[in-house]
Design an enzyme around this catalytic site. Structure first.
Site, PDB file in Angstrom:
ATOM      1  N   ASN A  63      -0.503  29.597  58.328  1.00 26.90           N
ATOM      2  CA  ASN A  63      -1.736  29.441  57.567  1.00 26.90           C
ATOM      3  C   ASN A  63      -2.724  30.562  57.878  1.00 26.90           C
ATOM      4  O   ASN A  63      -2.803  31.026  59.006  1.00 26.90           O
ATOM      5  CB  ASN A  63      -2.402  28.104  57.887  1.00 26.90           C
ATOM      6  CG  ASN A  63      -3.515  27.806  56.904  1.00 26.90           C
ATOM      7  OD1 ASN A  63      -3.256  27.619  55.721  1.00 26.90           O
ATOM      8  ND2 ASN A  63      -4.746  27.822  57.371  1.00 26.90           N
TER       9      ASN A  63
ATOM     10  N   TYR B 278     -12.703  30.435  59.017  1.00 26.30           N
ATOM     11  CA  TYR B 278     -13.550  29.504  59.758  1.00 26.30           C
ATOM     12  C   TYR B 278     -14.520  30.342  60.589  1.00 26.30           C
ATOM     13  O   TYR B 278     -14.094  31.258  61.283  1.00 26.30           O
ATOM     14  CB  TYR B 278     -12.702  28.630  60.693  1.00 26.30           C
ATOM     15  CG  TYR B 278     -11.380  28.166  60.089  1.00 26.30           C
ATOM     16  CD1 TYR B 278     -11.369  27.287  59.003  1.00 26.30           C
ATOM     17  CD2 TYR B 278     -10.159  28.616  60.587  1.00 26.30           C
ATOM     18  CE1 TYR B 278     -10.173  26.865  58.444  1.00 26.30           C
ATOM     19  CE2 TYR B 278      -8.957  28.194  60.033  1.00 26.30           C
ATOM     20  CZ  TYR B 278      -8.968  27.321  58.958  1.00 26.30           C
ATOM     21  OH  TYR B 278      -7.781  26.916  58.410  1.00 26.30           O
ATOM     22  N   ARG B 279     -15.794  30.010  60.508  1.00 27.99           N
ATOM     23  CA  ARG B 279     -16.772  30.827  61.233  1.00 27.99           C
ATOM     24  C   ARG B 279     -16.512  30.799  62.738  1.00 27.99           C
ATOM     25  O   ARG B 279     -15.990  29.822  63.283  1.00 27.99           O
ATOM     26  CB  ARG B 279     -18.176  30.337  60.933  1.00 27.99           C
ATOM     27  CG  ARG B 279     -18.493  29.031  61.625  1.00 27.99           C
ATOM     28  CD  ARG B 279     -19.954  28.665  61.407  1.00 27.99           C
ATOM     29  NE  ARG B 279     -20.351  27.556  62.230  1.00 27.99           N
ATOM     30  CZ  ARG B 279     -20.852  26.417  61.747  1.00 27.99           C
ATOM     31  NH1 ARG B 279     -21.021  26.239  60.445  1.00 27.99           N
ATOM     32  NH2 ARG B 279     -21.216  25.454  62.574  1.00 27.99           N
TER      33      ARG B 279
ATOM     34  N   TRP C 120     -13.090  25.197  62.783  1.00 26.01           N
ATOM     35  CA  TRP C 120     -12.278  24.685  61.674  1.00 26.01           C
ATOM     36  C   TRP C 120     -12.593  23.218  61.483  1.00 26.01           C
ATOM     37  O   TRP C 120     -12.590  22.410  62.403  1.00 26.01           O
ATOM     38  CB  TRP C 120     -10.788  24.949  61.854  1.00 26.01           C
ATOM     39  CG  TRP C 120     -10.175  24.685  63.187  1.00 26.01           C
ATOM     40  CD1 TRP C 120     -10.378  23.621  64.011  1.00 26.01           C
ATOM     41  CD2 TRP C 120      -9.212  25.527  63.831  1.00 26.01           C
ATOM     42  NE1 TRP C 120      -9.611  23.748  65.114  1.00 26.01           N
ATOM     43  CE2 TRP C 120      -8.885  24.899  65.030  1.00 26.01           C
ATOM     44  CE3 TRP C 120      -8.583  26.736  63.484  1.00 26.01           C
ATOM     45  CZ2 TRP C 120      -7.960  25.445  65.925  1.00 26.01           C
ATOM     46  CZ3 TRP C 120      -7.679  27.278  64.364  1.00 26.01           C
ATOM     47  CH2 TRP C 120      -7.381  26.631  65.573  1.00 26.01           C
TER      48      TRP C 120
ATOM     49  N   ASP D 145     -26.250  27.238  57.330  1.00 25.58           N
ATOM     50  CA  ASP D 145     -25.038  27.069  56.532  1.00 25.58           C
ATOM     51  C   ASP D 145     -25.311  27.150  55.032  1.00 25.58           C
ATOM     52  O   ASP D 145     -26.453  27.170  54.596  1.00 25.58           O
ATOM     53  CB  ASP D 145     -24.386  25.724  56.894  1.00 25.58           C
ATOM     54  CG  ASP D 145     -22.903  25.891  57.154  1.00 25.58           C
ATOM     55  OD1 ASP D 145     -22.244  26.536  56.317  1.00 25.58           O
ATOM     56  OD2 ASP D 145     -22.425  25.390  58.181  1.00 25.58           O
TER      57      ASP D 145
HETATM   58 MN    MN Z   1      -3.561  26.971  53.818  1.00 26.39          MN
END
Ligand code: MN
Length: 480
Positions: free
Chosen positions: A166, A170-171, A184, A280
């Site tokens: 994958n 994600y920050r 995540w 955010d």
């Molecule tokens: Mn994926």
């Protein structure tokens, strides 16, 4: 691949006069992202290359995806055309065509998209002597952000049980020169790999973080793909060209060969640390929560590397362009599952998933609710907090028409449903528990006796076309 790497894309933007090169010194703390934001707000949304970032060795690049034109150049086509291509890939042969030829076509498309493993890292790649994140212009965007955050990382992990790979985005909060957070959300593939590692009793989990590749592969990391489709193949499928990947040196993972910077490291599933606050895209600072910690073992850089960044904040920012691209690209696939859907609008002012409006061709009673449940069960649309269903006479991209239908076609007690105790987005702060709350569905379609509505549903006002035309012409002749 429309662009071989980020540099080829930068050159393209430069030729199109869609790039600003800033030679003056810029501060990565609040100033850099504010400049990007101003450029977006002014409407042009040109990409900006910051050559001289205060105290940093590496330059920065922002507004990579900031306009529809850029996005189409990156994809090599419109999002809708690509969506239709993806949909036709899934089509089974109809009786008029040969099974074999359709089979070959499917195999060619699928086979032609899988990544290609290269045995060398390529020319001009250096391993840093010492891991040091502080050499990168990692930005802080909002005054109460706890630290600088990496905002465009391609986080690469592998499912320890199935081997599925994958790439997610994600920050990552910078804790020190070699450690970051890994934010995540629990629903994401990266988090699932992490859970499987933890449950399986493994001591560490390899993670590679790529900063900068060709922009299409960067986009693929954000696309809401089912876990069995890996993002490298998706990038190859759109580009109609296989993506070159290389094996990591210290991690059992592969990553794109055209990287700018790659951080190789690990996560210990027993370790978490406080992450946040972070301004955010909800328009609020997300609260401090415990998240995993990423430890960097090694860093590789290519010659002339550039650090990519983006702004996270209340719309409008370039994530709106990305979000709308995803909406148009995936609509044909959503329609193949829920064929009565005519159009779908994820509203950016509702941070996309907080309000999703769909128009449907309604044929049978209860169909609007059936569509709501279908969407709540589908990929990232499961985060849709409010789903509004209207008839197909409403243009759902016109907010005024949506409000008109939402207010004149509902009886709230009958047409609004509340689903308690279900999935929420991790960033949903009004829900009483993290990741758990309620949803609302609004059925703003016309009702009839089959749904227990026994009055006559009134006709919608519409002027006679001929008279409207005649009056307009006469009025114009009068020249008032
Ligand atoms: Mn994926």
């Amino acid at each position: 691949m429309p662009f071989e790497d980020l540099h080829e894309y930068v050159e393209f933007l430069s030729r199109k006069n869609d790039l600003i090169v800033v030679n003056d010194q810029v501060n990565p703390d609040l100033e850099l992202t504010q400049i990007l934001s101003e450029e977006e707000r002014a409407g042009k949304g040109r990409a900006i290359y910051f050559k001289n970032v205060k105290g940093k060795e590496v330059p920065a690049l922002g507004n990579i995806f900031a306009t529809k034109e850029k996005m189409e150049a990156i994809l090599g086509d419109t999002a809708t055309n690509i969506g239709n291509r993806l949909k036709s890939l899934l089509r089974l042969p109809d009786p008029s065509e040969s099974m074999i030829s359709r089979g070959i076509e499917m195999l060619r498309e699928a086979g032609g998209s899988r990544p290609k493993l290269s045995t060398t890292m390529g020319m001009g790649v250096n391993e840093l002597e010492k891991v040091d994140l502080y050499r990168y212009p990692i930005t802080r965007t909002w005054p109460q952000d706890k630290a600088p955050f990496i905002t465009l990382p391609l986080v690469i992990t592998k499912n320890p049980v199935t081997g599925e790979k994958n790439i997610g985005m994600y920050r990552m909060q910078v804790y020190d020169s070699e450690t970051t957070g890994m934010h995540w959300h629990i629903h994401k593939d990266g988090a699932e790999h992490y859970d499987r590692t933890r449950i399986g009793g493994k001591k560490t989990m390899d993670v590679a973080v790529v900063l900068g590749t060709d922009p299409l592969t960067m986009f693929s990391a954000v696309a809401p793909l089912p876990s069995m489709i890996d993002e490298f193949s998706f990038s190859g499928l759109i580009a109609k060209k296989r993506l070159d990947i290389v094996r990591g040196k210290t991690v059992d993972l592969e990553y794109p060969k055209n990287f700018e910077i790659v951080l190789e490291g690990y996560i210990d599933p027993s370790e978490t640390r406080v992450e946040g606050p972070f301004g955010d895209h909800t328009g609020y600072y997300s609260l401090e929560e415990e998240f995993p910690v990423f430890h960097i073992r090694k860093i590789f850089e290519r010659k002339g590397r550039v650090y990519p960044t983006t702004i996270v904040g209340k719309p409008w920012h370039e994530d709106v362009v990305i979000g709308k691209t995803i909406e148009r690209m995936f609509l044909p696939l959503i329609q193949s599952q829920v064929p009565e859907i005519v159009d779908l609008n994820t509203m950016e002012e509702a941070v996309f998933h907080n309000m999703v409006v769909v128009s449907i061709r309604k044929r049978y009673p209860g169909q609007a609710k059936k569509v709501m449940f279908a969407l709540w069960g589908m990929g990232q649309l499961m985060f849709s907090k409010i789903v509004v269903v209207v008839d197909d006479d409403i243009d759902i991209h016109d907010r005024k028409q949506v409000i008109w239908a939402m207010t004149t076609r509902i009886d709230p007690q009958r047409d609004v449903i509340i689903i308690p105790g279900t999935v929420t987005d991790t960033l949903d702060h009004p829900s009483g528990l993290l990741n758990y709350g309620s949803k609302m569905g609004i059925d703003a379609t016309r009702k009839d006796s089959r749904e227990g509505y026994n009055r006559k549903w009134p006709e919608v006002l519409k002027m006679d076309d001929q008279i409207a035309k005649e009056v307009t012409e006469k009025w114009q002749k009068l020249g008032l």
